[in-house]
Design a protein around this motif. Structure first.
Motif, PDB file in Angstrom:
ATOM      1  N   LYS A 154       0.747 -14.415   1.239  1.00  0.00           N
ATOM      2  CA  LYS A 154       1.968 -13.199   1.502  1.00  0.00           C
ATOM      3  C   LYS A 154       1.598 -11.905   0.417  1.00  0.00           C
ATOM      4  O   LYS A 154       1.939 -10.792   0.709  1.00  0.00           O
TER       5      LYS A 154
ATOM      6  N   GLU B 286      -1.517 -10.135   1.458  1.00  0.00           N
ATOM      7  CA  GLU B 286      -1.051  -9.102   2.646  1.00  0.00           C
ATOM      8  C   GLU B 286      -0.164  -8.012   2.360  1.00  0.00           C
ATOM      9  O   GLU B 286      -0.377  -6.797   2.477  1.00  0.00           O
ATOM     10  N   SER B 287       0.610  -8.350   1.164  1.00  0.00           N
ATOM     11  CA  SER B 287       1.421  -7.137   0.695  1.00  0.00           C
ATOM     12  C   SER B 287       0.546  -6.109   0.056  1.00  0.00           C
ATOM     13  O   SER B 287       1.007  -5.014  -0.020  1.00  0.00           O
TER      14      SER B 287
ATOM     15  N   LEU C 174      -2.589  -5.613   0.327  1.00  0.00           N
ATOM     16  CA  LEU C 174      -3.395  -4.905   1.344  1.00  0.00           C
ATOM     17  C   LEU C 174      -2.591  -3.676   2.083  1.00  0.00           C
ATOM     18  O   LEU C 174      -2.938  -2.447   2.399  1.00  0.00           O
ATOM     19  N   GLY C 175      -1.154  -3.763   2.081  1.00  0.00           N
ATOM     20  CA  GLY C 175      -0.474  -2.783   2.421  1.00  0.00           C
ATOM     21  C   GLY C 175      -0.220  -1.361   1.670  1.00  0.00           C
ATOM     22  O   GLY C 175       0.445  -0.538   1.960  1.00  0.00           O
ATOM     23  N   GLY C 176      -0.506  -1.602   0.281  1.00  0.00           N
ATOM     24  CA  GLY C 176      -0.701  -0.364  -0.689  1.00  0.00           C
ATOM     25  C   GLY C 176       0.462  -0.589  -1.540  1.00  0.00           C
ATOM     26  O   GLY C 176       0.952  -1.478  -2.049  1.00  0.00           O
TER      27      GLY C 176
ATOM     28  N   TRP D  98       7.511   1.801  -1.259  1.00  0.00           N
ATOM     29  CA  TRP D  98       8.133   2.549  -0.278  1.00  0.00           C
ATOM     30  C   TRP D  98       7.854   4.049  -0.911  1.00  0.00           C
ATOM     31  O   TRP D  98       7.679   4.777   0.163  1.00  0.00           O
TER      32      TRP D  98
ATOM     33  N   SER E 117      -1.369  -1.339  -5.734  1.00  0.00           N
ATOM     34  CA  SER E 117      -1.775  -2.531  -5.173  1.00  0.00           C
ATOM     35  C   SER E 117      -2.522  -3.408  -6.202  1.00  0.00           C
ATOM     36  O   SER E 117      -2.642  -4.497  -5.958  1.00  0.00           O
TER      37      SER E 117
END
Length: 294
Positions: free
Chosen positions: A16, A19-20, A22-24, A27, A33
């Motif tokens: 998890k 994956e987070s 990888l999202g950059g 907000w 990252s």
């Protein structure tokens, strides 16, 4: 049903976080990252260690491999190299092909960082796995020679010579006698430079001499033996030199009985190891074939 491992929970948590990452960033576009990959790497490492406790070495290796990816993504190449090495150590518990792949990744990082002494250690490990687990003598040869070159560059000559000698033995098993002779002579030449290692030269020249005979080239064999005698004037009087010359006499005359008697006599004083026994049998077969020698 087997109880769920703590490693499984840690692996889920690490995935998890990965994956987070990888999202950059956040907000609002702030943050990096890189820090998340570092955190994910820490958790993958924890999961790997838990799997090692559970003796689930495949999963441990997989988690260390994921840790290595995280370390690379966060710019921690030294830590990535270490993670790949940890992966290899886990994979060595029953997964030799994966261990080799992990070690190759380790070597890539170490050579890029100029850490050739450590790269040589890992390359030597690759050679040992190829030899012991994969039964690929040719690849083992390549790894031992590559490791030897790096050891020599780092002035670790004793270790380099051990690898060159191992490679020479394997070349001979593959009937690559020229390559074997070159490596034996390389080790012998260096050994001549020190009083502590000079005693071992006669063994390397003995092996080189047997390889030359196995090539069915007695002219080269005699020329080489004469050259060795000029490099060390004591060599010609050694049991090893006399043994090779007696073998040459028997081979050139095609006398199987004389050849066998020579081998038996030598073995009664200096016990033949498996390598010598194998190559002496190869040579004997050339006499039995009664083909003309060069």
């Amino acid at each position: 049903m087997a109880p769920k491992s703590v490693g499984d929970d840690l692996l889920n948590k690490a995935n998890k976080k990965f994956e987070s990452a990888l999202g950059g960033g956040s907000w609002f576009g702030f943050g990096s990252s890189s820090g998340k990959f570092e955190e994910a790497g820490d958790i993958f490492q924890q999961a790997a260690n838990q799997y090692k406790i559970d003796k689930n070495f495949k999963s441990a290796g997989d988690c260390f491999s994921k840790e290595a990816e995280c370390r690379e993504r966060s710019g921690e190449n030294n830590d990535a190299a270490n993670a790949w090495w940890n992966a290899a150590k886990a994979y060595k518990q029953g997964f030799p092909d994966l261990a080799i792949q992990a070690l190759q990744q380790t070597v890539t990082y170490l050579t890029k960082a100029g850490r050739f002494r450590q790269a040589a250690d890992r390359e030597k490990e690759i050679g040992q796995i190829h030899l012991q687990e994969g039964h690929d003598i040719s690849k083992a040869c390549q790894s031992f020679e590559r490791a030897a070159e790096w050891y020599a560059q780092e002035d670790a000559h004793a270790t380099a010579n051990g690898c060159y000698k191992d490679a020479a033995d394997l070349h001979a098993e593959l009937d690559e006698f020229q390559a074997a002779i070159a490596n034996y002579e390389r080790v012998a030449n260096y050994s001549l430079t020190s009083a502590l290692t000079k005693y071992s030269v006669k063994e390397y020249w003995l092996r080189a001499g047997l390889c030359a005979i196995a090539m069915r080239d007695t002219v080269t064999a005699r020329r080489n033996m004469a050259r060795y005698g000029t490099q060390d004037v004591t060599f010609s009087s050694t049991r090893e030199a006399k043994f090779v010359n007696s073998l040459l006499d028997a081979v050139e005359s095609g006398d199987v009985e004389a050849y066998t008697a020579c081998v038996v006599e030598f073995d009664s004083v200096v016990k033949l190891d498996n390598w010598k026994t194998a190559i002496l049998l190869k040579i004997k077969r050339t006499i039995d074939e009664e083909e003309p020698l060069t």
